[in-house]
Write a protein that holds these residues in place. Structure first.
Motif, PDB file in Angstrom:
ATOM      1  N   ALA A  91       0.825  -1.209   0.000  1.00  0.00           N
ATOM      2  CA  ALA A  91       0.000   0.000   0.000  1.00  0.00           C
ATOM      3  C   ALA A  91       0.856   1.255   0.000  1.00  0.00           C
ATOM      4  CB  ALA A  91      -0.934  -0.006   1.212  1.00  0.00           C
ATOM      5  N   ALA A  92       2.014   1.175   0.662  1.00  0.00           N
ATOM      6  CA  ALA A  92       2.883   2.347   0.749  1.00  0.00           C
ATOM      7  C   ALA A  92       3.710   2.564  -0.507  1.00  0.00           C
ATOM      8  CB  ALA A  92       3.815   2.203   1.958  1.00  0.00           C
ATOM      9  N   ALA A  93       3.967   1.508  -1.263  1.00  0.00           N
ATOM     10  CA  ALA A  93       4.828   1.632  -2.447  1.00  0.00           C
ATOM     11  C   ALA A  93       4.337   0.692  -3.544  1.00  0.00           C
ATOM     12  CB  ALA A  93       6.283   1.326  -2.073  1.00  0.00           C
ATOM     13  N   PRO A  94       3.203   0.991  -4.171  1.00  0.00           N
ATOM     14  CA  PRO A  94       2.669   0.103  -5.205  1.00  0.00           C
ATOM     15  C   PRO A  94       3.497   0.155  -6.484  1.00  0.00           C
ATOM     16  CG  PRO A  94       1.398   2.122  -5.128  1.00  0.00           C
ATOM     17  CD  PRO A  94       2.376   2.202  -3.986  1.00  0.00           C
ATOM     18  N   ALA A 128      -7.500   2.352  -6.403  1.00  0.00           N
ATOM     19  CA  ALA A 128      -6.895   3.253  -5.430  1.00  0.00           C
ATOM     20  C   ALA A 128      -5.473   2.839  -5.059  1.00  0.00           C
ATOM     21  CB  ALA A 128      -7.763   3.319  -4.173  1.00  0.00           C
ATOM     22  N   LEU A 129      -5.244   1.539  -4.918  1.00  0.00           N
ATOM     23  CA  LEU A 129      -3.935   1.041  -4.495  1.00  0.00           C
ATOM     24  C   LEU A 129      -2.963   0.890  -5.658  1.00  0.00           C
ATOM     25  CD1 LEU A 129      -5.261  -1.694  -2.060  1.00  0.00           C
ATOM     26  CD2 LEU A 129      -3.986   0.338  -1.363  1.00  0.00           C
ATOM     27  N   ARG A 130      -3.499   0.834  -6.870  1.00  0.00           N
ATOM     28  CA  ARG A 130      -2.703   0.713  -8.107  1.00  0.00           C
ATOM     29  C   ARG A 130      -1.942  -0.613  -8.183  1.00  0.00           C
ATOM     30  NH1 ARG A 130       1.176   5.040  -8.173  1.00  0.00           N
ATOM     31  NH2 ARG A 130       0.767   5.369  -5.952  1.00  0.00           N
ATOM     32  N   VAL A 131      -2.587  -1.664  -7.663  1.00  0.00           N
ATOM     33  CA  VAL A 131      -2.080  -3.022  -7.802  1.00  0.00           C
ATOM     34  C   VAL A 131      -3.271  -3.928  -8.098  1.00  0.00           C
ATOM     35  CG1 VAL A 131      -0.117  -2.684  -6.236  1.00  0.00           C
ATOM     36  CG2 VAL A 131      -2.303  -3.522  -5.324  1.00  0.00           C
ATOM     37  N   THR A 132      -2.977  -5.141  -8.561  1.00  0.00           N
ATOM     38  CA  THR A 132      -4.035  -6.118  -8.802  1.00  0.00           C
ATOM     39  C   THR A 132      -4.484  -6.700  -7.468  1.00  0.00           C
ATOM     40  OG1 THR A 132      -3.122  -6.624 -10.969  1.00  0.00           O
ATOM     41  CG2 THR A 132      -4.631  -8.232 -10.018  1.00  0.00           C
ATOM     42  N   VAL A 133      -5.798  -6.782  -7.286  1.00  0.00           N
ATOM     43  CA  VAL A 133      -6.378  -7.240  -6.021  1.00  0.00           C
ATOM     44  C   VAL A 133      -7.133  -8.539  -6.237  1.00  0.00           C
ATOM     45  CG1 VAL A 133      -8.079  -6.725  -4.219  1.00  0.00           C
ATOM     46  CG2 VAL A 133      -6.576  -4.914  -5.069  1.00  0.00           C
ATOM     47  N   LEU A 134      -6.821  -9.545  -5.433  1.00  0.00           N
ATOM     48  CA  LEU A 134      -7.608 -10.768  -5.342  1.00  0.00           C
ATOM     49  C   LEU A 134      -8.242 -10.752  -3.956  1.00  0.00           C
ATOM     50  CD1 LEU A 134      -6.620 -14.403  -6.322  1.00  0.00           C
ATOM     51  CD2 LEU A 134      -7.693 -13.911  -4.124  1.00  0.00           C
ATOM     52  N   LEU A 135      -9.538 -10.465  -3.910  1.00  0.00           N
ATOM     53  CA  LEU A 135     -10.245 -10.365  -2.633  1.00  0.00           C
ATOM     54  C   LEU A 135     -10.898 -11.711  -2.341  1.00  0.00           C
ATOM     55  CD1 LEU A 135     -11.196  -8.709  -0.229  1.00  0.00           C
ATOM     56  CD2 LEU A 135     -13.140  -7.932  -1.618  1.00  0.00           C
ATOM     57  N   LYS A 136     -10.404 -12.370  -1.295  1.00  0.00           N
ATOM     58  CA  LYS A 136     -10.870 -13.712  -0.959  1.00  0.00           C
ATOM     59  C   LYS A 136     -12.254 -13.676  -0.321  1.00  0.00           C
ATOM     60  CE  LYS A 136      -6.877 -14.313   1.194  1.00  0.00           C
ATOM     61  NZ  LYS A 136      -5.618 -14.812   1.793  1.00  0.00           N
TER      62      LYS A 136
END
Length: 279
Positions: free
Chosen positions: A126-129, A172-180
């Motif tokens: 989150a701090a460095a995407p 928002a985080l600028r990364v790929t998210v896999l939400l379980k």
């Protein structure tokens, strides 16, 4: 779940399972670096390694804090640093007490290799995407990640509308998210949106997510050459989720299971899915 979420099934996922050829060796099949597990949660290291090994990867380099247990279960694992094609970091660790592991996480995130991040590594992401990073949080972890960038939302709110928050978090985080969850939602920043269903409810058991991390890390390592292309990481993540769900179904046979059962069923799940490929 809105119509923009693309379903992903076994036939889709089968295309993303790398099958070795006669000219492959352990390096060309992909080398996965794993930094997971801690003194408090050593099992996460064992489960992630087991999931990756049974998915099909040429070599695993394990650099976490559960070396003795990992080697007792998987003696072929290498415990020295070296070149890798992808990283799996963070499962079974606490962001408030990382020590040397925190340095290893930061090094992985600063590298050129794709990274699958979970547990104690999530807030560092989150701090460095950056591009090529996949995070695999559950609802509470996603709430903390969003809080770290000033977006205050409770885990209960995320659980109510997980598809909304998976997409919003990716952007928002600028990364790929896999939400379980019972339905797994995978979102790329301003890109692909994929939903995976079908895992039995028995899959909601301690350590299941650690196995999923290993499966995902293995698929990323075997597709490292094109993982930075648009949509690829999301499709790999969806394929790992499907493979994990099929393995859980085979392991469960309608009854309870434990996480290690899922990992041990992965080879059978791979065989089943490969039979769906066009001949």
């Amino acid at each position: 779940m809105g119509s923009e979420w693309m379903p992903w099934g076994e036939r889709d996922a089968a295309a993303w399972i790398a099958v070795p050829t006669a000219t492959d060796d352990k390096y060309s099949r992909g080398v996965l670096g794993i930094v997971t597990g801690s003194a408090e949660y050593p099992g996460a290291g064992v489960l992630g390694v087991e999931g990756a090994a049974r998915t099909g990867v040429g070599m695993i380099r394990y650099l976490g804090d559960a070396t003795d247990l990992v080697l007792a279960r998987r003696p072929e694992v290498v415990t020295l640093p070296g070149r890798v094609q992808a990283w799996l970091i963070g499962s079974g660790t606490d962001s408030s007490d990382l020590g040397l592991l925190g340095t290893l996480f930061s090094d992985a995130l600063a590298s050129d290799e794709p990274v699958v991040a979970d547990g104690g590594a999530l807030e560092l992401v989150a701090a460095a995407p950056r591009a090529g990073v996949m995070v695999t949080p559950h609802y509470r972890e996603l709430s903390r990640m969003l809080g770290a960038i000033g977006e205050k939302v409770s885990a209960e709110t995320i659980a109510t509308t997980p598809s909304v928050w998976a997409a919003r978090a990716a952007d928002a985080l600028r990364v790929t998210v896999l939400l379980k969850g019972s339905t797994t939602f995978i979102a790329e920043p301003l890109g692909a949106r994929i939903a995976v269903t079908g895992a039995p409810p028995w899959t909601a058991t301690a350590g299941s997510g650690d196995v999923l991390g290993g499966v995902l890390g293995a698929l990323v390592a075997t597709h490292a050459d094109n993982v930075f292309e648009s949509g690829v990481l999301a499709r790999i993540a969806a394929s790992a989720s499907v493979l994990h769900g099929v393995a859980a179904t085979l392991a469960s046979r309608g009854g309870p299971l434990v996480a290690l059962d899922i990992a041990e069923a992965v080879p059978d799940a791979v065989r089943r899915m490969l039979e769906l490929r066009p001949r």
